[in-house]
Motif scaffolding. Structure first.
Motif, mmCIF file in Angstrom:
data_model
loop_
_atom_site.group_PDB
_atom_site.id
_atom_site.type_symbol
_atom_site.label_atom_id
_atom_site.label_comp_id
_atom_site.label_asym_id
_atom_site.label_seq_id
_atom_site.Cartn_x
_atom_site.Cartn_y
_atom_site.Cartn_z
ATOM 1 N N ASN A 131 0.821 -1.215 0.000
ATOM 2 C CA ASN A 131 0.000 0.000 0.000
ATOM 3 C C ASN A 131 0.841 1.245 0.000
ATOM 4 O OD1 ASN A 131 -2.717 0.105 -0.050
ATOM 5 N ND2 ASN A 131 -2.908 -0.916 1.964
ATOM 6 N N ASP A 132 1.817 1.233 0.868
ATOM 7 C CA ASP A 132 2.711 2.366 1.004
ATOM 8 C C ASP A 132 3.456 2.597 -0.317
ATOM 9 O OD1 ASP A 132 3.653 4.363 2.745
ATOM 10 O OD2 ASP A 132 5.544 3.284 3.029
ATOM 11 N N LYS A 135 1.844 4.484 -3.146
ATOM 12 C CA LYS A 135 1.736 5.950 -3.122
ATOM 13 C C LYS A 135 2.779 6.618 -4.012
ATOM 14 C CE LYS A 135 0.288 5.767 1.699
ATOM 15 N NZ LYS A 135 0.949 5.856 3.021
ATOM 16 N N ASN A 138 6.867 9.601 -3.318
ATOM 17 C CA ASN A 138 7.023 10.292 -2.041
ATOM 18 C C ASN A 138 7.075 9.330 -0.868
ATOM 19 O OD1 ASN A 138 6.937 12.697 -3.370
ATOM 20 N ND2 ASN A 138 4.690 12.684 -3.366
ATOM 21 N N ALA A 139 6.614 8.114 -1.124
ATOM 22 C CA ALA A 139 6.602 7.140 -0.041
ATOM 23 C C ALA A 139 7.930 6.411 -0.027
ATOM 24 C CB ALA A 139 5.460 6.151 -0.265
ATOM 25 N N SER A 153 6.763 4.866 5.073
ATOM 26 C CA SER A 153 6.895 6.327 5.013
ATOM 27 C C SER A 153 6.130 6.990 6.165
ATOM 28 C CB SER A 153 6.385 6.843 3.674
ATOM 29 O OG SER A 153 5.044 6.440 3.496
ATOM 30 N N ASP A 154 5.160 6.257 6.755
ATOM 31 C CA ASP A 154 4.417 6.821 7.889
ATOM 32 C C ASP A 154 5.094 6.527 9.221
ATOM 33 O OD1 ASP A 154 2.547 7.342 5.978
ATOM 34 O OD2 ASP A 154 1.450 5.481 6.363
#
Ligand code: SF4
Lengths: 201, 467
Positions: A131-132, A135, A138-139, A153-154
């Motif tokens: 999922n990441d 993105k 940017n991820a 990235s989160d």
């Protein structure tokens, strides 16, 4: 061998299971007698059409993934042949880490010999990373071999397992053959013993 | 002493060094080398000024990309193939390896040559830069494929850095029904456990149906252990094994034979050995099978129909959809109605004399369907010679098959034997991956008898109808 410590990079999502070595690098590229230069043919049949033009939909042809350093894939990645051309092509493309729920045995071993880190994680965690990765550029995902973690990235972090010896070799960029040759004495004493016990070998 | 499996016993007999963390240097008794996965390894040796540690235990043979047509000993047209074959030639001679060039009648597929020449013996460790090295497990030898870096490691040190796998027992009980062969067993097992079912394991095949197999059949079974994800497949050696090995050029003779035999007879799993996983299939339940998709686990009895993606769960739904599209098949179509245009009999899975006999038995007095391209590629020059002597070659050519020289050929299509896009092949080889037999080519894996039946009718066929 090139060391592997930490990388932070773009991850390309490839949610397919049983990605085999014929897909990774088709046999027509095995005729080389070198280890380098295979990156342009990585995933050749999925990446190019019959005329050699790029297929825009294929993940590594998309602008945001052209410089991917990490690949996220489905279970049983790297099944099929023992061809080391598969990790050579992956490395030559610029990918240093492959994350999947499971790997085929020979491919998994071959990665370590070439400075690539294969990471097996539970399906849910691979799904989260997939999922990441979806993105785009940017991820950026971080893989830290010393700490044995993958971080999205989160900032969500997953620990992974790796064999201690393989980790050591990868962190230090060690050449296995030189390490084994240090044990030459053990090899020779084994050989002398077998020459008596099983002389037909 | 705690009870051990066959794998444990062979492993223990080959530990040359064990580090505190369990990392083991496993001694390698036989190293087989071919032209495709070795050039970079020899190059690495040269760059580091290293020698081959045990040239005597190293056997080289070109097979993967040699043409299988006459004239190949004079000139190989494809430049890259020629360079690889020439590199093997130079390396084998320079480093003093046992070598079987294409001019030698003993040349053939590395996994057929090793056993045929008696290089492969029970209780040995055997490696090769090729995943189907598992074939040699039929002798009760621990045999597996390695990558090129490991090829270099074995050349330089005669050892491999290994961690131990887990033990899995696959038991095939009872008898096989008529028309069912070793190929059907091995495909049925993969169909049951999946292509990743054996990952992390060494499989030992046992049970009455395995015991009843000839060495050729056992090699077919072990050959595809890797397709089930296992590191290796093993079958405990017994009288069938000893009879096969005895008298081969590199098998022990005289007093050494007796000594070897005494040890070989201890090579079986102890009754109370621990298994990490056990799978059992009834021999009677196995039918002649074919693959419908692009993974060797996509196996069904020939009497079944093409499945639908919805029949599966998880990641397999998408995988099945992709496979069916690639294979150009509609769910619900009976497999026996799938028309083919090419038939390939050969490979290290099914390129031995028994395989050719099984196919010839179906073809005798019959002709292949018009328009079908069919070829037989014997696994070695010696298999070819024997088949000619037994009259099998004539049966094949009279039926309309091409009779080729030994090599891997259309198993991986690195030589000129390839499928064109969209062509559909009934193949006795081991991989039905996308593009395996040529870009866009479609492969159905099956036994030699089933391949022969398909050649006759022009579609996938239940061989029992022609028996
Ligand atoms: S016959 Fe096929 S599977 Fe066997 S060694 Fe050759 S290419 Fe590999």
């Amino acid at each position: 061998m090139e060391k592997f410590t930490t990388i932070t990079g773009v991850a390309a999502p490839m949610p397919m299971i049983n990605v085999d070595t014929d897909m990774i690098i088709p046999k027509q590229f095995l005729k080389t007698i070198k280890r380098t230069g295979l990156g342009v043919n990585l995933f050749d049949e999925m990446r190019y059409d019959d005329d050699g033009n790029e297929i825009p939909d294929f993940v590594l042809n998309k602008p945001q993934y052209r410089n991917a350093e990490i690949l996220i894939a489905g279970e049983n990645f790297g099944c099929g042949s023992s061809r080391e051309h598969a990790p050579w092509a992956i490395k030559d493309f610029g990918i240093r880490c492959v994350i999947a729920p499971s790997f085929a045995d020979i491919f998994y071993n071959n990665c370590f010999k070439n400075g690539i880190l294969p990471i097996a994680l539970p399906q849910e965690q691979v799904d989260a990373l997939m999922n990441d990765a979806g993105k785009g550029e940017n991820a950026r995902i971080t893989v830290d071999l010393e700490a044995q973690t993958v971080t999205t990235s989160d900032g969500e972090s997953f620990p992974f397992e790796v064999d201690a010896f393989k980790k050591h070799c990868l962190l230090e960029g060690l050449d296995d053959i030189a390490l084994t040759l240090e044990k030459q004495a053990s090899i020779q004493s084994y050989e002398s013993r077998i020459a008596v016990e099983r002389p037909w070998v | 002493m705690s009870p051990k499996t066959l794998y444990d016993k062979i492993w223990d007999a080959h530990v040359a060094h064990e580090a505190d963390d369990g990392t083991t240097l496993l001694y390698i008794d036989r190293h087989l080398v071919h032209e495709v996965t070795s050039p970079q390894a020899f190059e690495g040796l040269r760059l580091a000024s290293r020698k081959v540690h045990a040239p005597d235990k190293t056997i080289a043979v070109p097979d993967h990309n040699v043409p299988t047509t006459e004239g190949r000993d004079v000139f190989i047209e494809n430049e890259e193939s020629r360079i690889q074959v020439e590199a093997l030639d130079t390396n084998a001679r320079e480093f003093g390896l046992h070598y079987y060039p294409v001019t030698d009648i003993r040349q053939g597929i590395v996994h057929i040559v090793g056993p045929e020449q008696g290089w492969t013996l029970p209780g040995m460790t055997v490696v090769c830069g090729d995943s189907h090295t598992a074939t040699h497990g039929a002798f009760g030898a621990l045999a597996h494929g390695i990558g090129t870096s490991e090829v270099e490691h074995v050349l330089a040190t005669q050892t491999l850095i290994q961690t131990k796998s887990k033990n899995m027992k696959v038991e095939i009980t009872g008898k096989l029904a008529p028309g069912v062969t070793a190929k059907d067993i091995t495909l049925a097992v993969i169909g049951k456990i999946g292509t990743a079912g054996g990952t992390g394991y060494v499989i030992e095949y046992c049970g009455e149906a395995i015991r009843d197999l000839s060495m050729e059949g056992r090699m077919t079974v072990c050959n595809m252990a890797i397709e089930g994800g296992a590191r290796a497949g093993l079958i405990a050696p017994d009288e069938t094994t000893f009879d096969y090995v005895k008298g081969r050029p590199h098998a022990p003779k005289g007093a050494q034979w007796e000594a070897a035999l005494t040890w070989w007879k201890t090579l079986k799993s102890d009754d109370d050995a621990h298994w990490d996983k056990v799978v059992t299939l009834k021999g009677e339940d196995i039918a002649p099978v074919v693959t419908w998709g692009t993974s060797p686990e996509d196996v069904l009895p020939i009497t079944a129909s093409v499945p639908a993606p919805e029949d599966f769960t998880g990641g397999k739904v998408d995988a099945a959809r992709r496979s069916l599209e690639y294979m150009g098949l509609k769910p619900g179509t009976p497999l026996s109605e799938v028309a083919i245009d090419t038939v390939f009999i050969g490979s290290c899975t099914n390129g031995r004399i028994e395989d050719l006999r099984a196919a010839a038995a179906i073809l005798k007095g019959r002709k292949i369907k018009e328009g079908i391209r069919a070829m037989v590629v014997p696994g070695s020059g010696l298999v070819r010679a024997q088949a000619e002597e037994e009259g099998l070659a004539d049966i094949f050519t009279e039926a309309g098959f091409e009779w080729r020289l030994a090599g891997c050929s259309m198993c991986l299509a690195m030589n000129p034997d390839q499928l064109a896009p969209g062509e559909r092949c009934a193949a006795t080889s081991n991989r039905n991956f996308e593009g395996r037999q040529g870009r866009g080519g479609r492969t159905h894996l099956l036994s030699p008898a089933m391949a022969a039946a398909a050649a006759v009718t022009g579609h996938l066929t239940d061989v029992r109808e022609l028996m």
